[in-house]
Structures are given as C-alpha cells and as structure tokens.
Design an enzyme around this catalytic site. Structure first.
Site, short mmCIF file in Angstrom:
data_model
loop_
_atom_site.label_atom_id
_atom_site.label_comp_id
_atom_site.label_asym_id
_atom_site.label_seq_id
_atom_site.Cartn_x
_atom_site.Cartn_y
_atom_site.Cartn_z
N ASN A 197 45.63 9.59 4.77
CA ASN A 197 46.20 8.65 5.72
C ASN A 197 45.58 7.27 5.42
OD1 ASN A 197 43.71 8.28 7.41
ND2 ASN A 197 44.14 10.21 8.46
N GLU A 200 41.68 6.89 5.94
CA GLU A 200 41.11 7.88 5.06
C GLU A 200 40.90 6.95 3.59
OE1 GLU A 200 41.67 12.46 6.65
OE2 GLU A 200 43.34 11.33 5.25
N ASP A 267 50.02 18.07 8.40
CA ASP A 267 50.20 19.30 8.02
C ASP A 267 51.78 19.45 7.66
OD1 ASP A 267 47.74 19.94 8.81
OD2 ASP A 267 48.44 20.89 10.47
#
Length: 317
Positions: A197, A200, A267
């Site tokens: 993301n 990150e 996910d």
C-alpha cells in the site's frame, strides 16, 4: 471468468480468524470514560491469508492455503472454514505449531463503527522445524500450481529461509505475487508482482512524499531493490499505481462508490490479481479487475469477498 475456474493457486501466509462483535452503545462506563457496548450478535470469518483463499474461491479459482495454526479450537475452526470454502482440501495443508496460538483479531463494532480491536497472536518467526514442514508442503503443492501468492501479515510464518527456498523454484514456472511487509522486504525475490500500500511503499523506499511523483519514485526504488517485474501500489480512495519494468506509471482510478469498511480489501486485491495473471491477463488487465473487486468489498461491512458474478456486474454497471 471461465479461465479462472481452471486455475490452481497456492497461498502462503499468515492465516487468522477475524472475529466481529456487533452491538450498540447507549451509555458510558462509570469505571472509566469508555463506551459500554450492548452485544447484539457475533460473527467469525477467515482472515489474513485464509481470507485471500476465500476471495480466490469466490472468484471461481481452485486454491489451497499454507500457513500455521495452533493446536486449539480456533485452529480447528480455521481449518474447517478453509475446507468449507468449496475448494477441495483447501485447509488440509495448514501446519500445527504446538508453541503458538491461532491468531485471532477481535473487533468490537457499534453503530457500524469500530470501537476497539484486540489481537491474540504470537509474532515471532516460526522455528526451523516448522519452516521445514512449510517448505516440504510448498514443494509438494506448487508442482501443479498456476500461481504462488505470498500474503505476509508479519505474524512470523513468512521467513527469509522459506522465501529463499520457494520463490526461485516457483518463479521459473508461474506468476509469483507478494503482499509485503517491511520486515521481510529484502527477501521478496524473485517476484512477478509486489503490492505494497502507499504507506508501506514509502517506508520501503525510505521516503515521505505521498504525491504521484513521490509514489512513482518509491515504486521505482522498490523495483530496483527487489529486481521484481512490476510493482502495484494500492492508494485507498486514490486507486492504484502500476509500474511495469521501466515503463511510465499507470494510474488506475478507484471505482468504489461508497466505502463502509476496508477490512480485508488488500486480500481481495491480491487474490484477484493472482487469479487474473494465472489466467493469462496482462498486468494492467489484472490491476483493473482487482480495482473493481476492491470497490465491491469496501462497500460491505466486515471481512468480505467479491464473487465472479459481482465482478462482472461491476463492469456492466
């Protein structure tokens, strides 16, 4: 979507249960300035890498998950839930570690708002004996796989040794996708696609610039450090940014109309990417599908999946 139903995808990662306690707040506790939640109902869902499995099966793919559970009731519930997804023996490859509890994330929600989250877990890396068992299972199942997906939640299952053994073996024959965390960043190689993301990505590149140009530079640095084929940065309500090799970045605008809950959206993104790439889609086609799938699940409350029918309807609308 017919091609997806023929694909076999192996998920490696940190499995867990997502527990939701739903209720209403009508008063403040006299013991401390905190809300008192009157519980109305409870629900439990597959979480982490197990939610990736659930998303793959919802899309129609065949999948299994390799991870670690404790020798406890939660572990048995997780294994049973994985097997009940509809993919044959999907949970049969979970490894039991007597020294660890099964990870459970408990969220208390009142009036559709998260009040607090409590985690039961052990985050230290798994021991060598458990690593050996995970590697043996992976070497067995990836022989007939069409893609390998690594879902790293930083709970200790993904280690440098496991990645070093399995990624080179898989990369020769199939797409390898990584949903990364900072602790193992330097070990995600070789890989087809890495999907941090935006926060990150900035941490991995040691940057702070959250603009388009900043994230482009962060993705370029990640590609250079890992020597991966592509980087896809997820950006919440700003959509996604895809960087393939040395090409210019492609910005994929979000399609979410209403955002109720982002739990598990990552996910859904990586599961859809894996299913699409395993079916022969281009990287941009896979990112577009994943963007639509994410737009579906953030419109639902709690850990959720996007089905093939919902995904098709998203494009038709």
């Amino acid at each position: 979507m017919r091609e997806i139903s023929d694909r076999k995808i192996v998920v490696l990662g940190d499995v867990m249960l997502d527990e939701f306690i739903w209720g209403d707040v009508t008063r403040i506790s006299p013991e401390a300035p905190v809300p008192v939640v009157d519980i109305r109902r409870e629900s439990v869902h597959l979480g982490g890498a197990a939610n990736v499995l659930a998303n793959l099966v919802a899309l129609g793919a065949k999948a299994c998950v390799i991870g670690v559970i404790g020798n406890d009731a939660a572990g048995e519930r997780l294994r049973g839930g994985a097997n009940e997804t509809g993919s044959t023996q999907a949970g049969n490859y979970l490894v039991v570690d007597e020294s660890r509890p099964t990870t459970i994330k408990t969220r208390i929600i009142a009036h559709n708002q998260l009040v607090v989250r409590a985690d039961r877990e052990r985050r230290t890396p798994v021991d060598v004996w458990t690593e050996d068992r995970i590697i043996a299972v992976l070497e067995e199942v990836i022989v007939n796989a069409d893609a390998l997906l690594v879902s790293d939640y930083d709970k200790g299952v993904i280690t440098a040794r496991i990645l070093g053994k399995i990624l080179p073996l898989a990369y020769e024959h199939m797409p390898v996708l990584i949903d990364p965390k900072l602790r193992n960043f330097t070990f995600y190689r070789p890989a087809t696609l890495v999907t941090p993301n935006h926060l990150e990505a900035l941490r991995m590149a040691n940057m702070e610039d959250d603009t388009n140009d900043g994230l482009h530079e962060a993705a370029r640095l990640i590609r250079a450090k890992l020597e991966c084929d592509s980087v896809l940065v997820t950006r919440g309500d700003r959509g996604m940014m895809l960087l393939e090799r040395d090409a210019d970045p492609v910005y994929v605008e979000t399609v979410a109309r209403e955002v109720y809950d982002v739990t598990g959206a990552g996910d859904t993104v990586i599961a859809t990417l894996a299913a699409a790439l395993a079916s022969g889609a281009s990287m941009l086609e896979a990112a577009t599908l994943a963007n639509h799938a994410a737009g579906i699940v953030v419109g639902k409350i709690g850990t959720a999946t996007a089905s093939a029918d919902e995904l098709i309807a998203s494009f038709e609308s």
